[in-house]
Enzyme design. Structure first.
Site, PDB file in Angstrom:
ATOM      1  CD  GLN A 181     -28.178  38.926 -48.957  1.00  0.00           C
ATOM      2  OE1 GLN A 181     -28.395  39.231 -50.137  1.00  0.00           O
ATOM      3  NE2 GLN A 181     -27.062  39.247 -48.342  1.00  0.00           N
ATOM      4  CB  CYS A 328      -9.545  35.950 -41.637  1.00  0.00           C
ATOM      5  SG  CYS A 328      -9.454  35.546 -43.367  1.00  0.00           S
TER       6      CYS A 328
HETATM    7  C1  LIG Z   1     -26.175  42.053 -44.925  1.00  0.00           C
HETATM    8  C2  LIG Z   1     -27.041  41.292 -44.017  1.00  0.00           C
HETATM    9  C3  LIG Z   1     -27.280  41.748 -42.726  1.00  0.00           C
HETATM   10  C4  LIG Z   1     -26.643  42.999 -42.172  1.00  0.00           C
HETATM   11  O1  LIG Z   1     -27.204  44.115 -42.767  1.00  0.00           O
HETATM   12  P1  LIG Z   1     -26.564  45.562 -42.556  1.00  0.00           P
HETATM   13  O2  LIG Z   1     -27.595  46.487 -43.120  1.00  0.00           O
HETATM   14  O3  LIG Z   1     -25.293  45.558 -43.323  1.00  0.00           O
HETATM   15  O4  LIG Z   1     -26.363  45.757 -41.091  1.00  0.00           O
HETATM   16  C5  LIG Z   1     -28.121  41.002 -41.930  1.00  0.00           C
HETATM   17  N1  LIG Z   1     -28.697  39.887 -42.393  1.00  0.00           N
HETATM   18  C6  LIG Z   1     -28.493  39.421 -43.618  1.00  0.00           C
HETATM   19  C7  LIG Z   1     -29.185  38.179 -44.075  1.00  0.00           C
HETATM   20  C8  LIG Z   1     -27.651  40.106 -44.477  1.00  0.00           C
HETATM   21  O5  LIG Z   1     -27.431  39.628 -45.694  1.00  0.00           O
END
Ligand SMILES: *Cc1c(COP(=O)(O)O)cnc(C)c1O
Length: 397
Positions: A181, A328
């Site tokens: 993120q 859920c």
């Molecule tokens: C979305 C997310 C993941 C998973 O990533 P993918 O590429 O969808 O497998 C892992 N950690 C965090 C903090 C995320 O926001």
């Protein structure tokens, strides 16, 4: 305006058109396997992969050969935690992580716990931040890894990465962070931040789904991993499997764009986010969850007491796409474990929504969303008995 308005950019982002265009030739024209060494099809694909690797490395301050391509941050999280656990078992198998990590880290830790790892879970305070003294006090001679995410997906809270890495260095521990993120939203630099392993995901930053990377430090210290995917020895044996060449090209392009646009974009989004937050805080009994100081510029998580998030989402989903952190299960709706970790009551956790703005969010959309969400909260509260009781109590002298 196009409806529904998309305010769920922490779940995934729209692939930027410029990224799509960069990827297209690698589906049909330059379709080679990057591992084919004997002909031009392979060489072209490999060259494209190496350019992307450079773009990604540059965006995190790393060297090219420290980037291992994966299918996304989930796989990167698995490779980091399991790979370190398998590699350093003779040194120790104690890992410190946090209760608010992504499930890809928490479930991986639960898995290796069954294989003999010892996992310690740091709590967070009301703001969602860890306590550095508590972290330090958890370290034992058997500790090998600290796994703490850069920025939280549900509340956007950014952990004190630099300070965490100082503690890791002091005790010669490895520091792994899930930056899915953070990358492209705030500055991330593996050297300045003192990071040894780091997960990345393209689709959280306007790239394609199904591609990501794990940064693995090569010196001071040199991090070794046991591969979790065996096969043709791709990625220097760290992750076998034919590379997703178009996806990787898109990931590289997405990183390049973020580096060019991050500063302006994050300033713009912070203003819009603050406008949304301020607008919705006008509602009585509404609260922001998590630190308002240490957080990503485009995220706000809010609780609206006396209304259920599910009901709100059902009410607005034709107009606005948002999410709550609730999961859920077959029997019931479980409130977000992240919000519970912050100390929220079930009631408040059940009434929270995450608003995640993005590159394609406009001010018009934010203005509309303030009105639409406010209306929803007010309408739903009118039907709520606890709300009525709250109002009655307020009227008492
Ligand atoms: C979305 C997310 C993941 C998973 O990533 P993918 O590429 O969808 O497998 C892992 N950690 C965090 C903090 C995320 O926001």
């Amino acid at each position: 305006m196009d409806f529904p308005i998309y305010l769920d950019n922490n779940a995934t982002t729209r692939c930027d058109q410029r990224v799509v265009e960069a990827m297209l030739p690698y589906y049909s024209q330059f379709f080679g396997n990057a591992a084919s060494r004997s002909h031009a099809f392979g060489w072209q694909a490999e060259e494209a992969v190496e350019i992307a690797r450079e773009q990604i490395a540059k965006s995190i301050g790393a060297e090219k050969n420290e980037v291992v391509f994966t299918s996304g941050a989930t796989e990167s999280d698995n490779l980091a935690v399991k790979g370190v656990f398998d590699m350093y078992a003779s040194k120790g198998s104690h890992i410190i992580t946090v209760t608010t990590e992504h499930k890809a880290v928490l479930d991986t830790c639960a898995h290796i716990e069954k294989m003999g790892a010892e996992i310690s879970y740091l709590k967070v305070n009301r703001d969602g931040l860890i306590d550095l003294n508590e972290l330090e006090s958890m370290i034992t001679p058997k500790t090998v890894l600290i796994a703490i995410m850069y920025a939280n997906n549900e509340i956007g809270v950014v952990q004190p990465i630099h300070e965490i890495s100082k503690i890791a260095r002091k005790y010669h521990l490895l520091f792994f962070t899930d930056a899915a993120q953070a990358l492209g939203k705030i500055p991330v630099d593996v050297n300045k931040d003192g990071i040894d392993l780091m997960s990345l995901s393209a689709h959280k930053m306007y790239g394609p789904k199904g591609v990501g990377a794990l940064y693995v430090r090569r010196k001071d210290p040199r991090v070794k991993l046991i591969a979790q995917m065996d096969g043709g020895g791709h990625e220097r044996g760290r992750r076998s499997g034919t590379l997703n060449v178009p996806g990787i090209v898109g990931f590289g392009k997405a990183c390049e764009l973020c580096m060019e646009e991050m500063e302006d974009e994050s300033n713009r989004l912070a203003l819009l986010r603050d406008k949304l937050e301020k607008g919705l805080l006008q509602l009585e009994q509404s609260y922001v969850n998590g630190s308002r100081e240490h957080r990503l510029p485009h995220v706000v998580n809010m609780s609206f007491k006396y209304v259920y998030a599910d009901q709100m989402m059902m009410d607005v989903n034709k107009d606005i796409a948002v999410s709550s952190g609730s999961a859920c299960t077959s029997a019931s709706v479980e409130p977000s474990y992240v919000l519970k970790a912050l100390g929220l009551s079930d009631d408040l956790a059940h009434s929270s929504l995450r608003f995640a703005l993005g590159r394609f969010t406009s001010e018009e959309e934010i203005d509309y969303s303030i009105q639409r969400i406010s209306r929803s909260v007010n309408v739903l509260r009118e039907k709520s008995i606890p709300w009525e009781m709250y109002l009655n109590e307020k009227m008492l002298p």
